[in-house]
Design a protein around this motif. Structure first.
Motif, PDB file in Angstrom:
ATOM      1  N   GLY A   1       0.791  -1.228   0.000  1.00  0.00           N
ATOM      2  CA  GLY A   1       0.000   0.000   0.000  1.00  0.00           C
ATOM      3  C   GLY A   1       0.822   1.277   0.000  1.00  0.00           C
ATOM      4  O   GLY A   1       0.284   2.352  -0.255  1.00  0.00           O
ATOM      5  N   ASP A   2       2.122   1.189   0.292  1.00  0.00           N
ATOM      6  CA  ASP A   2       2.974   2.388   0.203  1.00  0.00           C
ATOM      7  C   ASP A   2       2.948   2.920  -1.223  1.00  0.00           C
ATOM      8  O   ASP A   2       2.867   2.154  -2.182  1.00  0.00           O
ATOM      9  CB  ASP A   2       4.428   2.071   0.583  1.00  0.00           C
ATOM     10  N   ARG A   3       3.038   4.238  -1.348  1.00  0.00           N
ATOM     11  CA  ARG A   3       3.071   4.865  -2.667  1.00  0.00           C
ATOM     12  C   ARG A   3       4.446   5.473  -2.892  1.00  0.00           C
ATOM     13  O   ARG A   3       4.940   6.224  -2.051  1.00  0.00           O
ATOM     14  CB  ARG A   3       1.979   5.921  -2.777  1.00  0.00           C
ATOM     15  N   LEU A   4       5.043   5.135  -4.028  1.00  0.00           N
ATOM     16  CA  LEU A   4       6.376   5.622  -4.363  1.00  0.00           C
ATOM     17  C   LEU A   4       6.324   6.649  -5.480  1.00  0.00           C
ATOM     18  O   LEU A   4       5.580   6.490  -6.440  1.00  0.00           O
ATOM     19  CB  LEU A   4       7.264   4.462  -4.840  1.00  0.00           C
ATOM     20  N   ILE A   5       7.144   7.658  -5.365  1.00  0.00           N
ATOM     21  CA  ILE A   5       7.334   8.625  -6.443  1.00  0.00           C
ATOM     22  C   ILE A   5       8.535   8.130  -7.239  1.00  0.00           C
ATOM     23  O   ILE A   5       9.623   7.950  -6.686  1.00  0.00           O
ATOM     24  CB  ILE A   5       7.583  10.037  -5.888  1.00  0.00           C
ATOM     25  N   VAL A   6       8.328   7.865  -8.526  1.00  0.00           N
ATOM     26  CA  VAL A   6       9.352   7.259  -9.375  1.00  0.00           C
ATOM     27  C   VAL A   6       9.798   8.251 -10.436  1.00  0.00           C
ATOM     28  O   VAL A   6       8.965   8.820 -11.151  1.00  0.00           O
ATOM     29  CB  VAL A   6       8.810   5.976 -10.045  1.00  0.00           C
ATOM     30  N   ARG A   7      11.104   8.448 -10.535  1.00  0.00           N
ATOM     31  CA  ARG A   7      11.690   9.294 -11.576  1.00  0.00           C
ATOM     32  C   ARG A   7      11.892   8.427 -12.809  1.00  0.00           C
ATOM     33  O   ARG A   7      12.726   7.531 -12.827  1.00  0.00           O
ATOM     34  CB  ARG A   7      13.020   9.889 -11.109  1.00  0.00           C
ATOM     35  N   VAL A   8      11.094   8.666 -13.842  1.00  0.00           N
ATOM     36  CA  VAL A   8      11.130   7.872 -15.066  1.00  0.00           C
ATOM     37  C   VAL A   8      12.420   8.152 -15.822  1.00  0.00           C
ATOM     38  O   VAL A   8      12.827   9.304 -15.988  1.00  0.00           O
ATOM     39  CB  VAL A   8       9.904   8.185 -15.949  1.00  0.00           C
ATOM     40  N   GLY A   9      13.061   7.076 -16.264  1.00  0.00           N
ATOM     41  CA  GLY A   9      14.245   7.204 -17.102  1.00  0.00           C
ATOM     42  C   GLY A   9      15.549   7.435 -16.365  1.00  0.00           C
ATOM     43  O   GLY A   9      16.603   7.455 -16.990  1.00  0.00           O
ATOM     44  N   ARG A  10      15.517   7.614 -15.074  1.00  0.00           N
ATOM     45  CA  ARG A  10      16.760   7.836 -14.323  1.00  0.00           C
ATOM     46  C   ARG A  10      17.568   6.534 -14.272  1.00  0.00           C
ATOM     47  O   ARG A  10      17.031   5.465 -14.003  1.00  0.00           O
ATOM     48  CB  ARG A  10      16.452   8.302 -12.913  1.00  0.00           C
ATOM     49  N   ALA A  11      18.862   6.633 -14.527  1.00  0.00           N
ATOM     50  CA  ALA A  11      19.735   5.455 -14.479  1.00  0.00           C
ATOM     51  C   ALA A  11      19.907   5.012 -13.032  1.00  0.00           C
ATOM     52  O   ALA A  11      20.213   5.827 -12.164  1.00  0.00           O
ATOM     53  CB  ALA A  11      21.083   5.785 -15.104  1.00  0.00           C
ATOM     54  N   PRO A  12      19.712   3.724 -12.766  1.00  0.00           N
ATOM     55  CA  PRO A  12      19.832   3.243 -11.387  1.00  0.00           C
ATOM     56  C   PRO A  12      21.285   3.054 -10.960  1.00  0.00           C
ATOM     57  O   PRO A  12      22.179   2.871 -11.785  1.00  0.00           O
ATOM     58  CB  PRO A  12      19.111   1.899 -11.428  1.00  0.00           C
TER      59      PRO A  12
END
Length: 103
Positions: free
Chosen positions: A26-37
């Motif tokens: 149920g946690d919600r994550l803000i994801v940076r699209v395209g960022r290299a891990p």
């Protein structure tokens, strides 16, 4: 401006316990699209690219190692997690982005 932001950031809801205790169902994550891990980052990737019969669309795991070809090996924080030890490295093209925070 809003279209640009929408393509750069996504909100992803965690399902399951593979990242416990760090993340909970149920946690919600803000994801940076395209960022290299980088090793230690939490990434979101297409489940069907690594587990063809998965009933999930996306998976959330921690980057363990970056391979020379750009693929990443991932691990869940929960010892019982299904991860690269079971399905191998995640191809670079399958990665949506890197989690940058919670909401």
């Amino acid at each position: 401006m809003t279209g640009w932001l929408r393509h750069r950031w996504r909100l992803v809801v965690v399902r399951g316990r593979s990242m416990a205790p760090t993340l909970r169902d149920g946690d919600r994550l803000i994801v940076r699209v395209g960022r290299a891990p980088a090793p230690g980052d939490i990434v979101v990737f297409r489940a069907h690219d690594v587990v063809p019969d998965a009933d999930l669309t996306w998976m959330v795991k921690r980057v363990h190692r970056i391979e020379p070809d750009g693929a990443v090996t991932v691990r869940g924080d929960n010892i019982r997690s299904q991860d690269s030890r079971h399905f191998g490295a995640v191809p670079r093209e399958a990665i949506l982005g890197v989690a940058t925070g919670r909401r």
